[in-house]
Design an enzyme around this catalytic site. Sequence first.
Site, PDB file in Angstrom:
ATOM      1  N   GLU A 240      25.923 -38.766 -23.469  1.00  0.00           N
ATOM      2  CA  GLU A 240      25.695 -37.987 -22.238  1.00  0.00           C
ATOM      3  C   GLU A 240      24.386 -38.390 -21.563  1.00  0.00           C
ATOM      4  O   GLU A 240      24.304 -38.450 -20.335  1.00  0.00           O
ATOM      5  CB  GLU A 240      25.694 -36.484 -22.524  1.00  0.00           C
ATOM      6  CG  GLU A 240      27.028 -35.912 -23.006  1.00  0.00           C
ATOM      7  CD  GLU A 240      28.211 -36.276 -22.117  1.00  0.00           C
ATOM      8  OE1 GLU A 240      28.011 -36.457 -20.899  1.00  0.00           O
ATOM      9  OE2 GLU A 240      29.326 -36.396 -22.656  1.00  0.00           O
TER      10      GLU A 240
ATOM     11  N   HIS B 212      24.991 -41.408 -19.394  1.00  0.00           N
ATOM     12  CA  HIS B 212      25.554 -41.094 -18.063  1.00  0.00           C
ATOM     13  C   HIS B 212      24.469 -40.548 -17.142  1.00  0.00           C
ATOM     14  O   HIS B 212      24.360 -40.935 -15.980  1.00  0.00           O
ATOM     15  CB  HIS B 212      26.621 -39.992 -18.180  1.00  0.00           C
ATOM     16  CG  HIS B 212      27.935 -40.433 -18.744  1.00  0.00           C
ATOM     17  ND1 HIS B 212      28.653 -41.478 -18.229  1.00  0.00           N
ATOM     18  CD2 HIS B 212      28.691 -39.925 -19.760  1.00  0.00           C
ATOM     19  CE1 HIS B 212      29.793 -41.605 -18.909  1.00  0.00           C
ATOM     20  NE2 HIS B 212      29.836 -40.678 -19.853  1.00  0.00           N
TER      21      HIS B 212
ATOM     22  N   GLY C 236      48.529 -31.928   1.428  1.00  0.00           N
ATOM     23  CA  GLY C 236      47.145 -31.989   0.977  1.00  0.00           C
ATOM     24  C   GLY C 236      47.064 -31.530  -0.460  1.00  0.00           C
ATOM     25  O   GLY C 236      48.067 -31.129  -1.040  1.00  0.00           O
ATOM     26  N   PRO C 237      45.861 -31.572  -1.025  1.00  0.00           N
ATOM     27  CA  PRO C 237      45.690 -31.244  -2.436  1.00  0.00           C
ATOM     28  C   PRO C 237      46.119 -29.809  -2.747  1.00  0.00           C
ATOM     29  O   PRO C 237      46.162 -28.967  -1.838  1.00  0.00           O
ATOM     30  CB  PRO C 237      44.183 -31.394  -2.663  1.00  0.00           C
ATOM     31  CG  PRO C 237      43.643 -32.044  -1.471  1.00  0.00           C
ATOM     32  CD  PRO C 237      44.600 -31.890  -0.356  1.00  0.00           C
ATOM     33  N   PRO C 238      46.428 -29.529  -3.998  1.00  0.00           N
ATOM     34  CA  PRO C 238      46.810 -28.177  -4.372  1.00  0.00           C
ATOM     35  C   PRO C 238      45.662 -27.194  -4.154  1.00  0.00           C
ATOM     36  O   PRO C 238      44.495 -27.579  -4.189  1.00  0.00           O
ATOM     37  CB  PRO C 238      47.132 -28.282  -5.874  1.00  0.00           C
ATOM     38  CG  PRO C 238      46.762 -29.633  -6.319  1.00  0.00           C
ATOM     39  CD  PRO C 238      46.452 -30.471  -5.132  1.00  0.00           C
ATOM     40  N   GLY C 239      46.020 -25.963  -3.890  1.00  0.00           N
ATOM     41  CA  GLY C 239      45.001 -24.921  -3.806  1.00  0.00           C
ATOM     42  C   GLY C 239      44.265 -24.867  -2.492  1.00  0.00           C
ATOM     43  O   GLY C 239      43.240 -24.216  -2.367  1.00  0.00           O
ATOM     44  N   THR C 240      44.782 -25.553  -1.462  1.00  0.00           N
ATOM     45  CA  THR C 240      44.066 -25.558  -0.192  1.00  0.00           C
ATOM     46  C   THR C 240      44.628 -24.521   0.781  1.00  0.00           C
ATOM     47  O   THR C 240      44.298 -24.533   1.962  1.00  0.00           O
ATOM     48  CB  THR C 240      44.108 -26.958   0.455  1.00  0.00           C
ATOM     49  OG1 THR C 240      45.436 -27.481   0.322  1.00  0.00           O
ATOM     50  CG2 THR C 240      43.146 -27.889  -0.229  1.00  0.00           C
ATOM     51  N   GLY C 241      45.500 -23.654   0.307  1.00  0.00           N
ATOM     52  CA  GLY C 241      45.943 -22.539   1.137  1.00  0.00           C
ATOM     53  C   GLY C 241      47.241 -22.780   1.881  1.00  0.00           C
ATOM     54  O   GLY C 241      47.543 -22.078   2.855  1.00  0.00           O
ATOM     55  N   LYS C 242      48.042 -23.734   1.450  1.00  0.00           N
ATOM     56  CA  LYS C 242      49.283 -24.030   2.170  1.00  0.00           C
ATOM     57  C   LYS C 242      50.274 -22.865   2.041  1.00  0.00           C
ATOM     58  O   LYS C 242      50.834 -22.406   3.040  1.00  0.00           O
ATOM     59  CB  LYS C 242      49.900 -25.341   1.632  1.00  0.00           C
ATOM     60  CG  LYS C 242      48.964 -26.530   1.825  1.00  0.00           C
ATOM     61  CD  LYS C 242      49.572 -27.838   1.393  1.00  0.00           C
ATOM     62  CE  LYS C 242      49.686 -27.992  -0.103  1.00  0.00           C
ATOM     63  NZ  LYS C 242      48.387 -28.022  -0.802  1.00  0.00           N
TER      64      LYS C 242
END
Length: 517
Positions: free
Chosen positions: A342, A345, A123-129
């Site tokens: 800006e 957008h 899974g994505p970085p920083g998800t607590g693995k």
Amino acid sequence: MKRLTQYIAALTLACALAGMLLSLTLASGAQLRGALSQALVFTALAGFVVGVGLRGGRERAEAVGAARGAAVSQGARKSCGFGDVAANDEALQSMRELTDYLKRPEKYRRYGARMPAGVLLYGPPGTGKTLMARALAGEAGVPFFALSGSDFVEKYVGVGASRVRELFKKARKAGKCVIFIDEIDALGKRRDENSSDERDQTLNALLSEMSGFYTGDGVIVVAATNRIDALDPALLRPGRFDRQIEVGLPGRAQRLSILKLHSRNKPLADEACLEELAAQTVSLSGASLENLLNEAALAAAIRDDGGIRRRDLQAAFYKTLAGADRPMTATAEERRSIAIHEAGHALAGRLLSPENRLARVSILPAGHGAAGYNLCIPAERVMVGKGQMENQICVLLAGRAAEQVALGEDALTAGASSDLARATELAAAMVNELGMAGEPAVSLKALQRSCGGASGAAEACRKLLSAQYARVTRLLSEHAAALKALAEALMAAESLEGDEAARIIDANLSHERPESA
Ligand code: ADP
Ligand code: ZN
């Protein structure tokens, strides 16, 4: 299984592309994608601190890969447990089972049950693995060996492989333990014609070490990656990483539980509302949330009046996503073009995808070389549709379109480069993978892979982008008054909260003819 994974990867790609939070206008031509993921990776790294201070008992400090001191056991850090992990229920359940196994292996032997030799968290970085692997060792009271896949990648043939053998030797000597290999894709990439001898040997060493675990000597290997699709299939076979658990970005309720966990030791003022923050922080990882709370705590500590206030949380939220505001250095003319860009957008977003709530528009320089940005809170959804993706392309192209509509062709700026790149990537995904450009039943990518030959994808992409550009240009021209009013407000105030910007837009919309959607 593999197909399913690929399918999910494609959907995630689509959702990630469509659920973009930020649209930055870069002062330089730097790529936003890199910048944005850098921000996320950076915060994740910041959360991964190896502290000092040994504790006694079973916890020992180990160093494997002698030359580089690659591995650190949990002894080198305060031990942690499942109480330090919020959300991630499925992965935690697996970790609990493994803890039980490490504590009572005979029970499992009695039933003839074999524990997975390896658990792959993806899974994505920083998800607590990393955190969960550490907690597994902490709860089971066994040593923890942590390495990164890149520690094994060496220029010289055989070095990586010998590091792997050395690591497992140490681990076996420790008896029961948890080995954690972060970024396993660095050493376990799918083998192809580009792979090197060195990497193959390293991977083979890992495979053969892991196959030696059938007997259940209590060594559990946990690996993490954010690219399961890139892994060599041999790693995923039974007897290797035979349990694979996705650790995704937290949803709203999960974000709230992570925020609650990390604010346990922080004095929150009564008006500081974590529910509100959880609702805002769509697509932030646990590591980013932890980082955000820390930023807010730092700001409160500097002020030092007793509590962390709502405005500390809000400022930290903007700072985490877009970087801290920096002083304005642009000339009056540059300011005007940034403000127009800006405002474009913001206006297109308000008209085409109001479900993505605008949180802030700013023309102050921020992090990642941004000259200004729109910060949007995307609606939380599991699936995106064609219409939404087209709208998203329009919103991305609206900065450039606004420059053209309000300032003319000669005044186009380099600030739109990342918008164009992202719009093009999104269009390419629609054309190549999602059958959303004229041939609803065809995945051009799969067709190309299976049959080869020209696909016409580039042409289809161009057509899609031009059509959406024409559409958003029409829309902005129609509401030129709103564009101008918002740009002027931005030039005066430099940054506007989303509600304020929405009010200015709504007050200046043209009602001459129905919105051309
Ligand atoms: P990963 O290994 O997936 O990149 P980490 O485990 O290194 O992520 O997470 C970094 C930090 O982010 C953790 O130390 C923790 O402070 C915080 N964090 C991330 N996910 C969670 C979570 N689910 N619960 C509590 N804290 C989390
Ligand atoms: Zn832009």
